[in-house]
Design a protein around this motif. Structure first.
Motif, PDB file in Angstrom:
ATOM      1  N   GLY A 177      27.516   4.657 -10.861  1.00  0.00           N
ATOM      2  CA  GLY A 177      27.505   3.357 -11.509  1.00  0.00           C
ATOM      3  C   GLY A 177      26.319   3.124 -12.427  1.00  0.00           C
ATOM      4  N   LYS A 178      25.651   4.201 -12.836  1.00  0.00           N
ATOM      5  CA  LYS A 178      24.496   4.085 -13.718  1.00  0.00           C
ATOM      6  C   LYS A 178      24.941   4.027 -15.185  1.00  0.00           C
ATOM      7  CE  LYS A 178      21.863   4.898 -10.081  1.00  0.00           C
ATOM      8  NZ  LYS A 178      21.053   3.833  -9.433  1.00  0.00           N
ATOM      9  N   LYS A 179      24.119   3.395 -15.999  1.00  0.00           N
ATOM     10  CA  LYS A 179      24.271   3.544 -17.447  1.00  0.00           C
ATOM     11  C   LYS A 179      23.667   4.898 -17.821  1.00  0.00           C
ATOM     12  CE  LYS A 179      23.560   0.077 -20.285  1.00  0.00           C
ATOM     13  NZ  LYS A 179      24.893  -0.377 -20.754  1.00  0.00           N
ATOM     14  N   VAL A 180      24.404   5.696 -18.564  1.00  0.00           N
ATOM     15  CA  VAL A 180      23.961   7.048 -18.877  1.00  0.00           C
ATOM     16  C   VAL A 180      23.933   7.241 -20.394  1.00  0.00           C
ATOM     17  CG1 VAL A 180      24.345   9.511 -18.496  1.00  0.00           C
ATOM     18  CG2 VAL A 180      25.004   7.866 -16.729  1.00  0.00           C
ATOM     19  N   TYR A 181      22.842   7.827 -20.868  1.00  0.00           N
ATOM     20  CA  TYR A 181      22.661   8.110 -22.285  1.00  0.00           C
ATOM     21  C   TYR A 181      22.355   9.593 -22.465  1.00  0.00           C
ATOM     22  CZ  TYR A 181      22.027   3.049 -22.682  1.00  0.00           C
ATOM     23  OH  TYR A 181      22.191   1.687 -22.624  1.00  0.00           O
ATOM     24  N   ASP A 229       8.949  11.443 -42.429  1.00  0.00           N
ATOM     25  CA  ASP A 229       8.110  10.286 -42.111  1.00  0.00           C
ATOM     26  C   ASP A 229       8.869   8.972 -42.284  1.00  0.00           C
ATOM     27  OD1 ASP A 229       5.961  11.906 -41.555  1.00  0.00           O
ATOM     28  OD2 ASP A 229       4.990  11.637 -43.493  1.00  0.00           O
ATOM     29  N   GLU A 230       9.850   8.962 -43.180  1.00  0.00           N
ATOM     30  CA  GLU A 230      10.589   7.740 -43.482  1.00  0.00           C
ATOM     31  C   GLU A 230      11.789   7.520 -42.569  1.00  0.00           C
ATOM     32  OE1 GLU A 230      11.602   8.244 -47.554  1.00  0.00           O
ATOM     33  OE2 GLU A 230       9.588   7.768 -48.301  1.00  0.00           O
ATOM     34  N   GLN A 231      12.146   8.524 -41.769  1.00  0.00           N
ATOM     35  CA  GLN A 231      13.306   8.376 -40.897  1.00  0.00           C
ATOM     36  C   GLN A 231      12.992   7.446 -39.723  1.00  0.00           C
ATOM     37  OE1 GLN A 231      16.255   9.716 -42.053  1.00  0.00           O
ATOM     38  NE2 GLN A 231      14.704   9.960 -43.661  1.00  0.00           N
ATOM     39  N   PRO A 232      13.988   6.641 -39.309  1.00  0.00           N
ATOM     40  CA  PRO A 232      13.748   5.795 -38.132  1.00  0.00           C
ATOM     41  C   PRO A 232      13.532   6.661 -36.903  1.00  0.00           C
ATOM     42  CG  PRO A 232      16.081   5.782 -38.750  1.00  0.00           C
ATOM     43  CD  PRO A 232      15.354   6.477 -39.854  1.00  0.00           C
ATOM     44  N   ARG A 233      12.545   6.306 -36.120  1.00  0.00           N
ATOM     45  CA  ARG A 233      12.258   7.057 -34.910  1.00  0.00           C
ATOM     46  C   ARG A 233      13.054   6.476 -33.747  1.00  0.00           C
ATOM     47  NH1 ARG A 233       6.083   6.537 -33.413  1.00  0.00           N
ATOM     48  NH2 ARG A 233       6.846   7.541 -31.510  1.00  0.00           N
ATOM     49  N   PHE A 234      13.277   7.291 -32.734  1.00  0.00           N
ATOM     50  CA  PHE A 234      13.985   6.823 -31.551  1.00  0.00           C
ATOM     51  C   PHE A 234      13.172   5.739 -30.846  1.00  0.00           C
ATOM     52  CE2 PHE A 234      14.435   7.053 -26.924  1.00  0.00           C
ATOM     53  CZ  PHE A 234      15.785   6.756 -26.786  1.00  0.00           C
ATOM     54  N   THR A 235      13.840   4.633 -30.548  1.00  0.00           N
ATOM     55  CA  THR A 235      13.213   3.542 -29.787  1.00  0.00           C
ATOM     56  C   THR A 235      14.194   3.024 -28.757  1.00  0.00           C
ATOM     57  OG1 THR A 235      13.976   1.737 -31.225  1.00  0.00           O
ATOM     58  CG2 THR A 235      11.901   2.840 -31.852  1.00  0.00           C
ATOM     59  N   LEU A 236      13.710   2.172 -27.880  1.00  0.00           N
ATOM     60  CA  LEU A 236      14.577   1.537 -26.887  1.00  0.00           C
ATOM     61  C   LEU A 236      15.712   0.759 -27.531  1.00  0.00           C
ATOM     62  CD1 LEU A 236      12.087   0.207 -24.177  1.00  0.00           C
ATOM     63  CD2 LEU A 236      13.845   1.949 -23.882  1.00  0.00           C
ATOM     64  N   ALA A 237      15.483   0.266 -28.741  1.00  0.00           N
ATOM     65  CA  ALA A 237      16.544  -0.486 -29.423  1.00  0.00           C
ATOM     66  C   ALA A 237      17.783   0.370 -29.643  1.00  0.00           C
ATOM     67  CB  ALA A 237      16.022  -1.015 -30.754  1.00  0.00           C
ATOM     68  N   ASP A 238      17.622   1.679 -29.730  1.00  0.00           N
ATOM     69  CA  ASP A 238      18.772   2.571 -29.920  1.00  0.00           C
ATOM     70  C   ASP A 238      19.680   2.612 -28.688  1.00  0.00           C
ATOM     71  OD1 ASP A 238      18.072   3.369 -32.533  1.00  0.00           O
ATOM     72  OD2 ASP A 238      16.614   4.803 -31.718  1.00  0.00           O
ATOM     73  N   LEU A 239      19.187   2.153 -27.554  1.00  0.00           N
ATOM     74  CA  LEU A 239      19.974   2.155 -26.322  1.00  0.00           C
ATOM     75  C   LEU A 239      20.776   0.871 -26.154  1.00  0.00           C
ATOM     76  CD1 LEU A 239      17.380   3.710 -23.842  1.00  0.00           C
ATOM     77  CD2 LEU A 239      18.991   4.859 -25.363  1.00  0.00           C
ATOM     78  N   ASN A 240      20.555  -0.095 -27.042  1.00  0.00           N
ATOM     79  CA  ASN A 240      21.297  -1.372 -26.995  1.00  0.00           C
ATOM     80  C   ASN A 240      21.202  -2.043 -25.630  1.00  0.00           C
ATOM     81  OD1 ASN A 240      22.304  -1.359 -29.698  1.00  0.00           O
ATOM     82  ND2 ASN A 240      23.814   0.177 -29.088  1.00  0.00           N
ATOM     83  N   LEU A 241      20.011  -2.019 -25.065  1.00  0.00           N
ATOM     84  CA  LEU A 241      19.778  -2.682 -23.796  1.00  0.00           C
ATOM     85  C   LEU A 241      19.379  -4.144 -24.040  1.00  0.00           C
ATOM     86  CD1 LEU A 241      17.846   0.182 -22.035  1.00  0.00           C
ATOM     87  CD2 LEU A 241      20.075  -0.699 -21.360  1.00  0.00           C
ATOM     88  N   PRO A 242      19.583  -5.025 -23.099  1.00  0.00           N
ATOM     89  CA  PRO A 242      19.264  -6.457 -23.288  1.00  0.00           C
ATOM     90  C   PRO A 242      17.805  -6.660 -23.682  1.00  0.00           C
ATOM     91  CG  PRO A 242      20.510  -6.137 -21.267  1.00  0.00           C
ATOM     92  CD  PRO A 242      20.165  -4.778 -21.762  1.00  0.00           C
ATOM     93  N   GLY A 243      17.591  -7.391 -24.768  1.00  0.00           N
ATOM     94  CA  GLY A 243      16.242  -7.745 -25.181  1.00  0.00           C
ATOM     95  C   GLY A 243      15.493  -6.687 -25.938  1.00  0.00           C
ATOM     96  N   CYS A 244      16.097  -5.490 -26.138  1.00  0.00           N
ATOM     97  CA  CYS A 244      15.392  -4.407 -26.825  1.00  0.00           C
ATOM     98  C   CYS A 244      15.717  -4.404 -28.311  1.00  0.00           C
ATOM     99  CB  CYS A 244      15.798  -3.057 -26.217  1.00  0.00           C
ATOM    100  SG  CYS A 244      15.262  -2.865 -24.509  1.00  0.00           S
TER     101      CYS A 244
END
Length: 286
Positions: free
Chosen positions: A84-88, A271-286
């Protein structure tokens, strides 16, 4: 991706677990995990036990050609979903895998690949969308004071994938006098600092390419067991060749030195590419 996703707690209590930690393999893999841990800790906590809500699986170079490593990670995805986990699945290559696991791909909460060729393979073969972010090593912290070797402007070399042996090996013929850098015996910071003193890197390692880019020096790459190096170049749209035969490496070193401006374009683009962030996971508030 699935409309029936597990729920997660508020952002302040997000609890993560990391899978696919290959830090012991070489310093590039360690740099990936350092960067990933730093980003996850911006929005939550990292757990080793079962008290987590989101499972973050680092795919790296494993997910290709129905390999044993690929099948193992797909089984891990199946296990975590059953809890039942969210998996990425993040920071991954994807190349020529079977469709038998498509139901698991559709159940993932997100997929992040490292380059265009993997994105296209997932979409064309499986109908699965993904987002593209550069390999996490590019944004890993570098300690400028870490010990390093001064190359005095010389070229340097790492090891290469040898198909007939199914492993990475050192090239000992044409480049026997070129300083060899063992990525298993040095830190990411030491590797980048060493490369900053050199002129060009000759390599078959994907993460060595990223270290060269971080150090801002040209590289000459020999293709490996996946399209991950070619995929980076394809994503950039720049005409930087990747060698298909070890005999081409020596000639390509001269080309790299004469086309420094093209590599500078690549570095600027990265250098101009977007870096991976929590926002990429579409989690609440990120």
């Amino acid at each position: 991706m699935s409309s029936n996703q597990p729920t997660v707690p508020a952002p302040s209590t997000l609890r993560f677990k990391i899978g696919g930690d290959h830090s012991n393999y070489h310093c590039g893999c360690a740099a990936v995990i350092d960067c990933l841990r730093g980003e996850l800790l911006r929005g939550g906590t990292i757990h080793e036990d079962d008290s987590y809500d989101c499972y973050i699986l680092n795919g790296e170079g494993t997910m290709h050609h129905n390999s044993p490593g690929f099948r193992g990670k797909m089984k891990t995805i199946e296990r975590e979903l059953s809890k039942g986990k969210k998996v990425y699945l993040i920071n991954t290559v994807w190349q020529e895998n079977p469709n038998e696991y498509d139901h698991l791909l559709r159940a993932l909460s997100g997929i992040v690949v490292r380059e265009q060729m993997s994105h296209d393979d997932l979409l064309s073969r499986h109908g699965i969308p993904s987002i593209i972010r550069l390999d996490l090593s590019y944004h890993a912290p570098v300690d400028d004071t870490a010990p390093h070797t001064d190359l005095n402007g010389r070229a340097a070399i790492t090891d290469f994938w040898v198909p007939q042996f199914g492993t990475f090996m050192r090239h000992t013929e044409a480049f026997e006098k070129v300083p060899y850098l063992d990525m298993r015996a040095m830190s990411w910071s030491s590797l980048v600092n060493t490369l900053r003193t050199g002129s060009v890197l000759i390599t078959g390692r994907h993460h060595a390419v990223f270290a060269a880019c971080r150090a801002r020096i040209p590289f000459v790459a020999l293709e490996g067991n996946t399209h991950k190096i070619q995929g980076l170049i394809r994503t950039s749209g720049l005409p930087i060749p990747v060698c298909h035969n070890p005999r081409d490496l020596e000639r390509q070193v001269d080309w790299a030195r004469m086309n420094r401006a093209l590599y500078d374009e690549l570095f600027w683009w990265m250098d101009e590419q977007p870096r991976f962030t929590l926002a990429d996971l579409n989690l609440p508030g990120c």
